[in-house]
Enzyme design. Structure first.
Site, PDB file in Angstrom:
ATOM      1  N   SER A 197       5.605  -3.533  -4.625  1.00 61.06           N
ATOM      2  CA  SER A 197       4.356  -4.133  -4.150  1.00 61.06           C
ATOM      3  C   SER A 197       3.189  -3.547  -4.924  1.00 61.06           C
ATOM      4  O   SER A 197       3.311  -2.483  -5.538  1.00 61.06           O
ATOM      5  CB  SER A 197       4.154  -3.855  -2.654  1.00 61.06           C
ATOM      6  OG  SER A 197       3.532  -2.590  -2.460  1.00 61.06           O
ATOM      7  N   ASP A 198       2.045  -4.212  -4.898  1.00 58.07           N
ATOM      8  CA  ASP A 198       0.833  -3.555  -5.388  1.00 58.07           C
ATOM      9  C   ASP A 198       0.326  -2.640  -4.265  1.00 58.07           C
ATOM     10  O   ASP A 198       0.826  -2.664  -3.134  1.00 58.07           O
ATOM     11  CB  ASP A 198      -0.223  -4.583  -5.820  1.00 58.07           C
ATOM     12  CG  ASP A 198      -1.226  -3.970  -6.800  1.00 58.07           C
ATOM     13  OD1 ASP A 198      -1.329  -2.725  -6.854  1.00 58.07           O
ATOM     14  OD2 ASP A 198      -1.908  -4.720  -7.518  1.00 58.07           O
ATOM     15  N   HIS A 199      -0.662  -1.869  -4.594  1.00 60.19           N
ATOM     16  CA  HIS A 199      -1.191  -0.815  -3.739  1.00 60.19           C
ATOM     17  C   HIS A 199      -1.578  -1.339  -2.338  1.00 60.19           C
ATOM     18  O   HIS A 199      -2.488  -2.154  -2.215  1.00 60.19           O
ATOM     19  CB  HIS A 199      -2.425  -0.247  -4.447  1.00 60.19           C
ATOM     20  CG  HIS A 199      -2.808   1.126  -4.034  1.00 60.19           C
ATOM     21  ND1 HIS A 199      -3.482   1.389  -2.883  1.00 60.19           N
ATOM     22  CD2 HIS A 199      -2.597   2.315  -4.641  1.00 60.19           C
ATOM     23  CE1 HIS A 199      -3.703   2.690  -2.791  1.00 60.19           C
ATOM     24  NE2 HIS A 199      -3.165   3.283  -3.839  1.00 60.19           N
ATOM     25  N   GLY A 200      -0.858  -0.904  -1.325  1.00 57.12           N
ATOM     26  CA  GLY A 200      -1.220  -1.283   0.052  1.00 57.12           C
ATOM     27  C   GLY A 200      -1.042  -2.755   0.385  1.00 57.12           C
ATOM     28  O   GLY A 200      -1.588  -3.251   1.379  1.00 57.12           O
ATOM     29  N   ALA A 201      -0.257  -3.469  -0.413  1.00 59.38           N
ATOM     30  CA  ALA A 201      -0.229  -4.931  -0.288  1.00 59.38           C
ATOM     31  C   ALA A 201       0.463  -5.426   0.979  1.00 59.38           C
ATOM     32  O   ALA A 201       0.191  -6.536   1.437  1.00 59.38           O
ATOM     33  CB  ALA A 201       0.448  -5.534  -1.513  1.00 59.38           C
TER      34      ALA A 201
END
Ligand code: BGC
Length: 763
Positions: free
Chosen positions: A281-285
């Site tokens: 995932s991207d950051h905190g997605a």
């Protein structure tokens, strides 16, 4: 400070065979080994593997060691020395099954030695140049104990308002796909088991570059045809080149966030494209799924993401918090978890970490105190790559190259700004180690001429922007803002200009203006610098502009008033040297734009490969009832593929080997390129194709081949391209990828605007 030869040291670390307790006899059989391990894992250990933790941000280091030893973490990112990574790996190996973690980082355009930003690399149109940047990055990053990079970023960008335009490789699916392939091979090397290889996680899957209005994190809504034709090819190219990872985008794709998009992550990526690596995932997605409004709570968000096929959560606690209960209640099948764990273990297996968890960390006695950008070979490579990335936009009356004599006034807020040379996402690059233009020009001039320097202006005087830029530069305490009055700074610069034979002004954006979340509503050079440029122009002295920026700028005034303009993007650690090499003629520029430069923000988009229209879009100032704006001529100020040289080239009309191409056959296009000037130099021959009539409206042209050619003064060479059915294919209304019989046009040129055409027929 202890300095070690990176390559020599790496050789040492290879002789370090460690067998973990988790390694049963089947270590040589990937599937059997991973399945065997999976069978011995508890649910908690499995979920631990799906967590990618940001060092410092997600949890304090003391707690981290405990979590690692408990087997609760699969990988970490943001620690960039072997010294820091060693204890973390040791902690992971204290876990019950002794499963190693992997270390990741954003190595985007260099690691210690910083190369030009993505747009600059793409401007080289030279895959050897691109590969050099990728390979040196991998050597340096792996020498720091890193296993994975969140790169390459291959999002097609048609809207320069988007701050992340700087990170990508421009607007064209063909060029970006070539670079994607090249970068994957360069990072990953011959084999991921080699200690100097880095696993590449291509990003941001998918379509992140198409956020509406160029505003970061905005929605993406797009027809399937456009998606397949223009935006998806680079990700696919990266997957086909063997990318070990795919980072999933933060944006929605036609109403469904990519992180919860089963069609994207399973049907397209795994089934159609055959991707067999790990999705991250991207950051905190995953938490953002709540904000998108597709999940009512964290529990639902975790369920949506894991069942969509998102293997690893980055800097996000929801998998750890909710997956245990979701599996126990039967809402998430254990097989979904197992499938994702297999991908994470598979990545570690491919990286050689089960064979040697310290493959890239080496022995404690081998820890270098510092391997910053001090490696001569790497710095030479950075200088050469940066030279290739520079694009000459204007050169009236042979203003350039400059003579190494007389008096030169060097002005502008970017002429001596170490930190801005780095550009966005400069990884472990150190501002103080960059060579600025001021340093390099002084070095090149020596005693032969006089260099007068004045800052002249701040990059911007807009207080809100200044506050944001300072925030981004927090770890590099260089003065961003000169406290003097604007008038005072301009007066100083004008005084220098008046004593000089010629002015060189380094202007544009600071690096933070083209970054994540740095979208702009204007493409103008900021007002403070415009005032400086007008005052310099008023001196009547010849004016050379050196532009530093991470996106196309609207350069109307510049084009009308500057005598020469060199686009240098953000050119990295050795950028100053490279720019001085071009300014003084020690290197003949050959870069070409990988993205078109609009005249104004209102013209966006200006991408060259637009579809044909019924009421035509004609470049220049066409008549009424055509597609146009009132105030400006049609077409970009500088088109895709454009860039000048200190020499001149002529190109013959294309010669085709046949007028009729049968399916399965090859048509050969030949042109003769001649260096008609007095200096040796290089240019890029560009081949475009146009489908004259088809069942779907087709673009006016599409790049399908290019060749960078070096010619001595007066030399000529025949350049050949092959065309077959494959290059004539497009996605029809049913999304079938096919070539329809009929007429096609071959267009060849040295930019996308000025081309010579020939037709043929596909039967
Ligand atoms: C960016 C990614 C990056 C990640 C980790 C995110 O904010 O969108 O491109 O890889 O942070 O640093």
């Amino acid at each position: 400070m202890k300095k070690l030869c990176v390559l020599g040291w790496l050789a040492l670390s290879m002789a370090w065979p460690v067998m973990t307790a988790a390694a049963p006899a089947a270590l040589d059989d990937r599937t059997a080994f991973i399945d065997g391990l999976l069978q011995r894992m508890t649910l908690q250990e499995k979920i631990g593997q799906l967590r990618l933790i940001s060092i410092g941000e997600d949890m304090p280091v003391p707690r981290l060691a405990g979590e690692l030893a408990a087997g609760n973490i699969g990988g970490t990112f943001n620690s960039v020395t072997r010294h820091d990574n060693r204890p973390l790996q040791e902690a992971a190996l204290r876990s019950r099954l002794q499963i190693p973690i992997f270390f990741a980082y954003d190595v985007i355009h260099g690691h210690r030695t910083i190369f030009p930003i993505g747009l600059g690399l793409a401007s080289s149109w030279d895959m050897e140049t691109v590969a050099t940047a990728g390979r040196v990055s991998a050597i340096e990053a792996s020498a720091d104990g890193l296993d994975m990079t969140f790169a390459p970023m291959v999002d097609i960008t048609r809207d320069p308002r988007w701050g992340r335009t700087s990170e990508g490789f421009g607007e064209d699916p063909f060029l970006v796909s070539e670079i994607a392939r090249t970068m994957i091979r360069a990072y990953q090397g011959q084999s991921l088991r080699e200690p100097d290889s880095l696993m590449a996680s291509v990003k941001h899957f998918a379509l992140y570059g198409a956020v509406e209005g160029g505003r970061d994190y905005n929605v993406v809504d797009m027809s399937p045809q456009r998606m397949h034709q223009d935006y998806l090819p680079p990700y696919r190219a990266a997957v086909e080149a063997g990318a070990g990872g795919v980072m999933v985008a933060l944006n929605t794709v036609n109403g469904v966030p990519a992180s919860a998009n089963r069609w994207l992550l399973q049907d397209l990526l795994r089934e159609d494209w055959g991707f067999s690596g790990v999705t991250i995932s991207d950051h905190g997605a995953i938490t953002e799924l709540l904000r998108h409004g597709v999940a009512v709570d964290g529990r639902e968000a975790a369920k949506l993401a894991i069942t969509a096929g998102l293997d690893m959560s980055m800097a996000d606690s929801l998998y750890a918090e909710h997956l245990p209960e979701l599996v126990e209640s039967g809402e998430v099948p254990l097989e979904s978890i197992d499938q994702s764990v297999r991908q994470v273990l598979g990545a570690k297996y491919d990286l050689g970490l089960f064979h040697d968890p310290f493959l890239r960390i080496g022995t404690a006695s081998g820890d270098p105190a510092d391997v910053n950008a001090e490696n001569r070979l790497h710095r030479d490579a950075a200088r050469e790559v940066a030279r290739q990335s520079l694009v000459l936009l204007e050169n009236r009356n042979h203003t350039l190259p400059l003579r190494k004599a007389g008096t030169i006034a060097l002005v502008g807020p970017l002429a001596d700004s170490h930190i801005d040379m780095l550009g966005s996402w400069s990884a472990a690059g150190v501002a103080a180690q960059t060579v600025t233009l001021r340093q390099a020009m002084q070095e090149a001039l020596g005693d032969h001429g006089r260099l007068l320097y004045a800052r002249g202006a701040n990059v911007t005087d807009d207080p809100a922007m200044v506050e944001y830029l300072n925030f981004l530069n927090w770890d590099n305490p260089e003065v961003v803002q000169d406290p003097r009055l604007a008038e005072e700074m301009i007066a100083e610069a004008v005084a220098a200009a008046e004593q000089a034979d010629i002015i060189v002004a380094a202007v544009g954006e600071s690096r933070g203006m083209s970054h994540e979340s740095s979208s702009r509503t204007s493409l103008q050079i900021p007002a403070s610098q415009q005032a400086l440029l007008r005052a310099l122009k008023a001196t009547g002295k010849p004016l050379v502009l050196v532009l530093m920026n991470g996106r196309p700028l609207a350069l109307g005034w510049v084009q009308a008033n500057a005598d020469a303009v060199l686009e240098t993007w953000f050119s990295g650690t050795e950028g100053g040297h490279a720019i001085a090499d071009v300014l003084f003629g020690d290197h003949n520029p050959s870069g070409k734009l990988p993205i078109s430069f609009p005249r104004s923000v209102g013209q966006i988009p200006t991408y060259y490969n637009h579809l044909r229209l019924g009421r035509p879009f004609v470049e220049g100032k066409p008549g009424n009832y055509t597609s146009q704006y009132f105030e400006e001529p049609n077409g970009p100020l500088y088109p895709f593929g454009y860039g000048l040289s200190y020499t001149t080239f002529s190109l013959s009309p294309p010669r085709l080997s046949t007028e009729v191409l049968s399916r399965g056959d090859v048509l050969e296009v030949e042109v003769t390129l001649k260096n008609t000037g007095k200096r040796d130099g290089a240019t890029v021959v560009q081949l475009y194709l146009h489908d004259v009539a088809a069942s779907q409206v087709r673009p006016v042209k599409e790049l399908k081949g290019f060749r960078k050619v070096w010619l001595k003064a007066g030399e000529e060479r025949r350049v050949r391209f092959n065309i077959d059915e494959e290059q004539l294919k497009f996605f029809d209304a049913q999304l079938r990828h096919l070539a329809e019989a009929g007429r096609f046009e071959v267009q060849v040129g040295l930019d996308s605007r000025q081309v010579q055409a020939q037709r043929f027929e596909l039967r």
